[in-house]
Design a protein around this motif. Structure first.
Motif, PDB file in Angstrom:
ATOM      1  N   PRO A  92      -2.882   7.420  -4.263  1.00  9.79           N
ATOM      2  CA  PRO A  92      -3.665   6.610  -3.482  1.00  9.79           C
ATOM      3  C   PRO A  92      -5.021   7.885  -3.114  1.00  9.79           C
ATOM      4  O   PRO A  92      -4.491   9.116  -2.901  1.00  9.79           O
ATOM      5  N   ARG A  93      -6.111   7.626  -3.089  1.00 14.93           N
ATOM      6  CA  ARG A  93      -7.098   8.484  -2.886  1.00 14.93           C
ATOM      7  C   ARG A  93      -7.069   9.326  -1.605  1.00 14.93           C
ATOM      8  O   ARG A  93      -7.248  10.350  -1.309  1.00 14.93           O
ATOM      9  N   GLU A  94      -6.649   8.525  -0.560  1.00 10.24           N
ATOM     10  CA  GLU A  94      -6.134   9.348   0.873  1.00 10.24           C
ATOM     11  C   GLU A  94      -5.243  10.500   0.769  1.00 10.24           C
ATOM     12  O   GLU A  94      -5.218  11.435   1.499  1.00 10.24           O
ATOM     13  N   MET A  95      -4.333  10.365  -0.418  1.00  9.79           N
ATOM     14  CA  MET A  95      -3.327  11.568  -0.446  1.00  9.79           C
ATOM     15  C   MET A  95      -3.580  12.366  -1.354  1.00  9.79           C
ATOM     16  O   MET A  95      -2.922  13.421  -1.476  1.00  9.79           O
ATOM     17  N   GLN A  96      -4.588  12.123  -2.261  1.00  8.89           N
ATOM     18  CA  GLN A  96      -5.104  13.301  -3.261  1.00  8.89           C
ATOM     19  C   GLN A  96      -5.417  14.701  -2.789  1.00  8.89           C
ATOM     20  O   GLN A  96      -4.775  15.527  -3.383  1.00  8.89           O
ATOM     21  N   PRO A  97      -6.056  14.878  -1.482  1.00 12.66           N
ATOM     22  CA  PRO A  97      -6.382  16.118  -0.953  1.00 12.66           C
ATOM     23  C   PRO A  97      -4.863  16.769  -0.694  1.00 12.66           C
ATOM     24  O   PRO A  97      -4.800  17.879  -0.992  1.00 12.66           O
TER      25      PRO A  97
ATOM     26  N   ALA B  34       1.002  -1.213  -0.231  1.00 15.27           N
ATOM     27  CA  ALA B  34      -0.082   0.027   0.215  1.00 15.27           C
ATOM     28  C   ALA B  34       0.865   1.236  -0.011  1.00 15.27           C
ATOM     29  O   ALA B  34       0.388   2.052  -0.717  1.00 15.27           O
ATOM     30  N   PHE B  35       2.062   1.259   0.930  1.00 10.80           N
ATOM     31  CA  PHE B  35       2.967   2.352   0.926  1.00 10.80           C
ATOM     32  C   PHE B  35       3.641   2.645  -0.409  1.00 10.80           C
ATOM     33  O   PHE B  35       4.134   3.594  -0.609  1.00 10.80           O
ATOM     34  N   ALA B  36       3.555   1.465  -1.187  1.00  9.52           N
ATOM     35  CA  ALA B  36       4.712   1.549  -2.420  1.00  9.52           C
ATOM     36  C   ALA B  36       3.633   2.521  -3.294  1.00  9.52           C
ATOM     37  O   ALA B  36       4.410   3.010  -4.472  1.00  9.52           O
TER      38      ALA B  36
END
Length: 450
Positions: A210-215, A183-185
């Motif tokens: 990843p969606r969580e990092m998009q903002p 996941a962290f990759a």
């Protein structure tokens, strides 16, 4: 800062340990309860069989009319026992008890009870007792069974379950570790984009994350765009200011040079000198402002790629003098230094060396103990020891000390000071002329250039 991956591993490990521990404890209780229930059911059936064969003689003593139990109750210390206790104090025991007695509780007719107690030869017993009434006779029938083997099997199973649970926990944690790392990759594109951003090859980060990092990435991109716009406006303003100053300075110089202006020669020369001084200051400060404006998105300095280009440029500029320019560099990796700053620094040092050199100019770049070392020397007349002492003194303007090493060396000093570096001058070089020694720290910038 605590690792997010470490927090996830620790949280999952604790959760699984609590879950498996709780499951083991509940399984322990349920397993022992089920095993005891099975034994008690058999003891209850044996009690019913015994009661069916129970009779009383004329004196009110209990006796068995015919044996209805297995022979195991006849074998001494077989682990299967019974006791019949009447209210009158008379009792009847199985032959398996031999000369040992069991404590039987007083129970009312229809009342039952089960408990554990020590038996013959230290055997752990599970007992079942029930109260009965035969006519006028009240009695308690109790059966007990040795549960040593049953307990040993249960413990063996519990140990096996514990080993399997620990192995399962380790396997689950290993799988979870692989999943978390995978996941962290997904963040690696961000790392690559940040590196490309530092090198000036891109202006925004990729939003394919990843969606969580998009903002977070989108906010950073908006910030980068805003900074880029501000830097562009700063460069535009600097250019406009440069053009705005050129006209008035030229007119002022022409006005001062007009013989119709009644000034003494000393006053005229002094004013012209101040106008020229103002022009040079404006050019220097505007140039530094442009460099600072580009620094936010500037590229790293790659000596192996830039030095050959710089050498060809200097050879064209000084083509009429047949100078030999040697640039030695053993640095292959890019340096975490602004490209424009380094080209400005090298360009000024080499240009000054070429101006004063007779035949040869040499520059060497290498990294030593986390510091970029730049040596530039020529075979020209150099400077006197007193002049060298003056130009290396802190706070002294270079352009006011040594002719021919003026504005260029002043810019060099400002660049070196901006990187908290060290600038030195001497005549100890192999070529005999002035040698400039520049040392810029690299460690604090995250790249040592090797």
């Amino acid at each position: 800062m605590t690792s997010l991956e470490g927090r996830l591993h620790l949280g999952l490990a604790l959760s699984l340990a609590l879950l498996i521990g709780g499951a083991w404890w509940l399984g322990h209780i349920a397993l022992h309860h089920t095993a005891n229930a099975f034994v008690l059911a058999r003891l209850e059936h044996d009690t019913e069989a015994l009661v069916g064969a129970l009779r009383f003689d004329a004196q009110g003593r209990p006796r068995l009319e015919s044996p209805r139990l297995t022979p195991v109750y006849e074998q001494p210390y077989s682990g299967h026992y019974f006791v019949i206790a009447s209210a009158t104090g008379e009792s009847l025991r199985s032959r398996s008890l031999w000369d040992t007695d069991l404590e039987v509780p007083t129970l009312h007719p229809g009342e039952t009870r089960h408990w554990t107690l020590p038996g013959p030869a230290g055997q752990p017993l599970l007992a079942w007792a029930e109260g009965y009434r035969f006519g006028e006779h009240d009695l308690v029938v109790a059966f007990a069974e040795d549960i040593t083997l049953l307990t040993a099997e249960l413990r063996h199973f519990e140990r096996l379950f514990a080993v399997m649970a620990v192995l399962g926990l380790m396997v689950i944690l290993l799988i979870q570790r692989l999943i978390v790392r995978r996941a962290f990759a997904g963040l690696r594109p961000i790392y690559r984009d940040i590196e490309q951003l530092e090198r000036g090859r891109i202006v925004t980060l990729s939003e394919d994350v990843p969606r969580e990092m998009q903002p977070l990435v989108r906010k950073l991109n908006r910030l980068l765009i805003l900074l880029g716009q501000r830097l562009e406006r700063s460069r535009t303003a600097a250019g406009n200011l440069s053009h705005a100053l050129k006209g008035p300075l030229v007119l002022l110089r022409q006005y001062l040079s007009d013989p119709k202006l009644h000034l003494t020669p000393e006053t005229r020369a002094g004013l012209l000198d101040q106008v020229e001084h103002l022009r040079r200051i404006a050019e220097r400060q505007l140039k530094r402002a442009r460099l600072a404006g580009a620094g936010g998105v500037g590229e790293f300095f790659e000596p192996a790629a830039e030095l050959p280009v710089l050498k060809r440029l200097l050879e064209r500029i000084h083509s009429g003098r047949s100078l030999r320019i040697d640039l030695e560099c053993v640095i292959d990796a890019p340096l975490a230094l602004d490209r424009e700053d380094m080209l400005e620094l090298l360009g000024n040092l080499l240009d000054n060396a070429c101006k004063w050199a007779r035949e040869r100019v040499r520059a060497r770049l290498h990294v030593e103990a986390g510091t970029l070392v730049l040596l530039v020397e020529d075979d020209g007349p150099g400077c006197s020891e007193d002049a060298i002492a003056d130009i290396t003194e802190r706070g002294v303007r270079l352009d006011e000390q040594v002719g021919g090493h003026g504005l260029g060396l002043a810019i060099v000093k400002e660049i070196v000071a901006g990187y908290q570096g060290v600038l030195g001058f001497d005549r100890e070089g192999e070529l005999g002329g002035l040698r400039v020694d520049v040392r810029l720290p690299l460690q604090d910038r995250g790249l040592d250039g090797r």
